[in-house]
Motif scaffolding. Structure first.
Motif, short mmCIF file in Angstrom:
data_model
loop_
_atom_site.label_atom_id
_atom_site.label_comp_id
_atom_site.label_asym_id
_atom_site.label_seq_id
_atom_site.Cartn_x
_atom_site.Cartn_y
_atom_site.Cartn_z
N ARG A 435 -2.29 -10.34 4.31
CA ARG A 435 -1.42 -9.19 4.63
C ARG A 435 -0.16 -9.70 5.33
O ARG A 435 -0.23 -10.32 6.39
N LEU A 436 0.99 -9.45 4.72
CA LEU A 436 2.28 -9.84 5.28
C LEU A 436 3.06 -8.58 5.63
O LEU A 436 3.25 -7.71 4.77
N SER A 437 3.48 -8.48 6.87
CA SER A 437 4.27 -7.31 7.29
C SER A 437 5.58 -7.80 7.92
O SER A 437 5.59 -8.77 8.69
N VAL A 438 6.66 -7.13 7.56
CA VAL A 438 7.99 -7.40 8.12
C VAL A 438 8.47 -6.11 8.76
O VAL A 438 8.74 -5.13 8.06
N THR A 479 4.21 -7.82 -8.18
CA THR A 479 3.44 -7.36 -9.33
C THR A 479 2.89 -8.55 -10.12
O THR A 479 1.74 -8.53 -10.58
N GLU A 480 3.73 -9.61 -10.28
CA GLU A 480 3.26 -10.80 -10.97
C GLU A 480 2.10 -11.46 -10.23
O GLU A 480 1.20 -12.03 -10.85
N LEU A 481 2.11 -11.39 -8.92
CA LEU A 481 1.05 -12.00 -8.11
C LEU A 481 -0.14 -11.07 -7.92
O LEU A 481 -1.03 -11.37 -7.13
N ARG A 482 -0.16 -9.93 -8.61
CA ARG A 482 -1.26 -8.96 -8.57
C ARG A 482 -1.44 -8.37 -7.18
O ARG A 482 -2.54 -8.03 -6.77
N GLY A 483 -0.34 -8.24 -6.45
CA GLY A 483 -0.41 -7.69 -5.10
C GLY A 483 0.15 -6.28 -5.02
O GLY A 483 0.43 -5.64 -6.04
N THR A 484 0.32 -5.79 -3.80
CA THR A 484 0.86 -4.45 -3.56
C THR A 484 1.87 -4.52 -2.43
O THR A 484 1.83 -5.42 -1.59
N VAL A 485 2.77 -3.54 -2.40
CA VAL A 485 3.76 -3.42 -1.33
C VAL A 485 3.95 -1.94 -1.02
O VAL A 485 4.02 -1.10 -1.93
N VAL A 486 3.99 -1.61 0.27
CA VAL A 486 4.23 -0.23 0.72
C VAL A 486 5.26 -0.28 1.84
O VAL A 486 5.48 -1.31 2.49
N VAL A 487 5.90 0.86 2.05
CA VAL A 487 6.96 0.96 3.05
C VAL A 487 6.59 2.08 4.02
O VAL A 487 6.18 3.17 3.61
N GLU A 488 6.74 1.78 5.32
CA GLU A 488 6.60 2.78 6.37
C GLU A 488 7.91 2.79 7.16
O GLU A 488 8.30 1.76 7.72
N SER A 489 8.57 3.95 7.21
CA SER A 489 9.89 3.98 7.86
C SER A 489 10.16 5.36 8.44
O SER A 489 9.70 6.38 7.89
N LYS A 493 14.28 4.59 13.78
CA LYS A 493 13.18 3.93 14.47
C LYS A 493 12.73 2.63 13.79
O LYS A 493 11.83 1.96 14.26
N GLY A 494 13.35 2.30 12.70
CA GLY A 494 13.03 1.05 12.03
C GLY A 494 12.12 1.23 10.82
O GLY A 494 11.69 2.34 10.49
N SER A 495 11.84 0.12 10.18
CA SER A 495 11.04 0.12 8.95
C SER A 495 10.01 -1.00 9.00
O SER A 495 10.16 -1.98 9.74
N CYS A 496 8.97 -0.83 8.19
CA CYS A 496 7.91 -1.85 8.08
C CYS A 496 7.51 -1.97 6.62
O CYS A 496 7.06 -0.98 6.01
N PHE A 497 7.69 -3.15 6.05
CA PHE A 497 7.27 -3.45 4.69
C PHE A 497 5.94 -4.22 4.77
O PHE A 497 5.87 -5.27 5.43
N ILE A 498 4.90 -3.71 4.11
CA ILE A 498 3.56 -4.31 4.16
C ILE A 498 3.21 -4.80 2.76
O ILE A 498 3.17 -4.01 1.80
N VAL A 499 2.94 -6.10 2.65
CA VAL A 499 2.64 -6.73 1.37
C VAL A 499 1.22 -7.29 1.43
O VAL A 499 0.85 -7.96 2.41
N HIS A 500 0.43 -7.02 0.40
CA HIS A 500 -0.91 -7.62 0.25
C HIS A 500 -0.89 -8.52 -0.99
O HIS A 500 -0.53 -8.08 -2.08
#
Length: 507
Positions: A435-438, A479-489, A493-500
């Motif tokens: 899980r990678l979050s920025v 998508t090529e790596l068969r993962g997912t990405v979602v955005v919380e913003s 107050k800022g944003s958070c991109f979460i990649v699995h």
């Protein structure tokens, strides 16, 4: 075509014979138990019957001799008594007869056919002195003799004493041993015969039908054509199972064919949808490209015409030329990003430490971060599993996400990058993943724009030179790596991109 899993793991091959062995061993054990109890009971009954017969015969003989000997002793015919005793011992060598008189006189035959134990002799003498009747076996535990002592009738003879008969039980023991041997042989012969018969019948009526059923299952599993129905004989349970198997194979092959036809239709529909999606994507790219490139081209065209009319004014020429350079650079960037988005090469997957790959990107951005007064932090466990992935693609994901975070922070702020191990849940499975979050403290994203973030050419920074292809490239790599990405913003107050990203490649 794959068949059902229960056919792939059938256990009939190893269970067929074991059923027969279990049935045979069970019958063998039951026969041992039942006939062992019956044989023991029969042997004890036979021994008791033999003992009763010996006692009855001995008692009859003793009473008969008692009368004859009593009459002979009354007439003082001692020689006749001895002759009678000798005849009895010649006819019955297992019987010894003695007469005990209370004056301690013992009348016996001349031939000593049996050796009496001293203890028996003393007991019989004491019984004669007491004038009692006594019957017992000697010794008590495993008797070798039956002893019967009867007193004379006081009215029939003047002598007082007892007639003692000692009978050897050796013949009875031999008969009993023969009976025991016969019972044992009959018992084991019957058990062996019934066990062999059970094994043979089990092989004929159980093993063979199960073997045919197993072979039919193997043929059904490995064949693409429906097998011939198994012949059904009889009306027992195995026949019912065979009938149900024939029905099951017919229904399964019918279902397989329907499923295959549906899968073919699904593939055709999927290809049609892919073609339609390509056309839609091409249309979106064309519209976006026309819009994005059209604006700078119009500017370039207008400034070029103005430049042609301002040859006498060098300052205006220089200013217009700079505008042309800026706009042509913008067109170049758009075309370059479009090529990156549309012509991605297949990812080269290698085993790598994702934390190290991300740290390299962060080191490259340290100068820009410090220059703008932004605090950049990276947290991750000390040990993370190596990942089979596209290392360059992961670095490009991080670079684009941090680039968007830098662009969303107008003044000093914070950017937090976190990497951890967490499961990725899909529709039908859960797989191990990273899980990678920025997370940034920027101005955030408007709720109406969140659903459009990953569309090509969508940007909220058009005035700052944004092309709207950065997040589209991120989405394509994930998508090529068969993962997912979602955005919380949230705005302001800022944003958070979460990649699995899955640790193992799944298809």
């Amino acid at each position: 075509m794959q068949k059902c899993c229960f056919l792939q793991h059938t256990g009939a091959e190893c269970a067929t014979m074991s059923i027969i062995y279990k049935l045979t061993l069970s019958l063998f054990a039951l026969s041992l138990l039942v006939f062992g109890i019956y044989g023991t009971y029969q042997l004890r009954t036979e021994a008791q019957d033999l003992r009763d017969d010996v006692e009855q015969e001995t008692r009859l003989l003793t009473y008969s001799l008692l009368i004859s000997v009593g009459n002979a002793l009354r007439d003082r015919q001692t020689e006749d008594v001895q002759e009678l005793l000798q005849q009895i011992e010649r006819l019955k060598p297992s019987i010894d007869v003695r007469i005990y008189i209370q004056n301690r006189t013992v009348i016996r035959s001349g031939a000593e056919s049996l050796a009496w134990p001293e203890e028996v002799e003393q007991t019989l003498q004491q019984t004669a002195l007491d004038g009692e009747m006594k019957q017992y076996y000697f010794p008590d535990d495993e008797p070798d003799f039956l002893i019967l002592s009867l007193p004379f009738n006081k009215t029939s003879t003047s002598l007082q004493g007892n007639l003692a008969v000692v009978r050897s039980l050796q013949k009875m023991k031999e008969d009993l041993s023969k009976t025991k041997t016969y019972i044992l042989w009959s018992f084991f012969s019957f058990v062996l015969f019934t066990s062999l018969l059970c094994f043979f019948l089990g092989h004929v009526y159980i093993s063979r039908p199960l073997q045919k059923l197993r072979q039919a299952m193997q043929a059904f599993r490995n064949s693409t054509e429906p097998p011939e129905p198994l012949p059904v004989k009889g009306k027992d349970e195995l026949s019912s199972v065979t009938q149900e198997f024939n029905r099951m194979t017919a229904e399964l092959f019918s279902a397989y064919r329907r499923l295959d036809a549906e899968m073919q239709q699904g593939r055709q529909l999927q290809r049609a949808l892919q073609e339609a999606d390509k056309l839609i994507t091409i249309g979106q790219l064309s519209a976006g490209l026309a819009h994005e490139i059209g604006s700078p081209l119009q500017i370039v065209n207008g400034r070029a015409r103005a430049l042609a009319n301002c040859a006498e004014h060098p300052d205006d020429v220089r200013r217009l030329a700079e505008i042309l350079v800026v706009q042509t650079d913008r067109i170049t960037r758009i075309v370059q990003r479009l090529l990156e988005f549309a012509r991605r090469s297949p990812p080269e997957r290698v085993h790598c430490d994702v934390a190290v790959a991300i740290a390299e990107v962060l080191d490259m951005l340290r100068y820009e971060v410090r220059r703008r007064g932004i605090e950049l932090s990276f947290t991750h466990p000390e040990q993370l599993p190596f990942m089979l992935t596209n290392r360059d693609g992961v670095q490009q994901i991080v670079l684009n996400l941090i680039g968007n975070a830098l662009a969303s922070i107008p003044d000093a702020g914070t950017i937090t990058v976190d990497l951890s191990e967490a499961p990725l849940t899909r529709a039908i499975e859960t797989v191990p993943a990273l899980r990678l979050s920025v997370t940034d403290s920027g101005k955030g994203i408007a709720p109406e724009h969140v659903s459009q973030l990953f569309e090509p050419f969508f940007t909220t920074r058009g005035g700052q030179g944004g092309t709207g292809l950065g997040l589209a490239v991120v989405k394509a790599i994930i998508t090529e790596l068969r993962g997912t990405v979602v955005v919380e913003s949230q705005p302001d107050k800022g944003s958070c991109f979460i990649v699995h990203l899955p640790l193992k490649e799944t298809i």
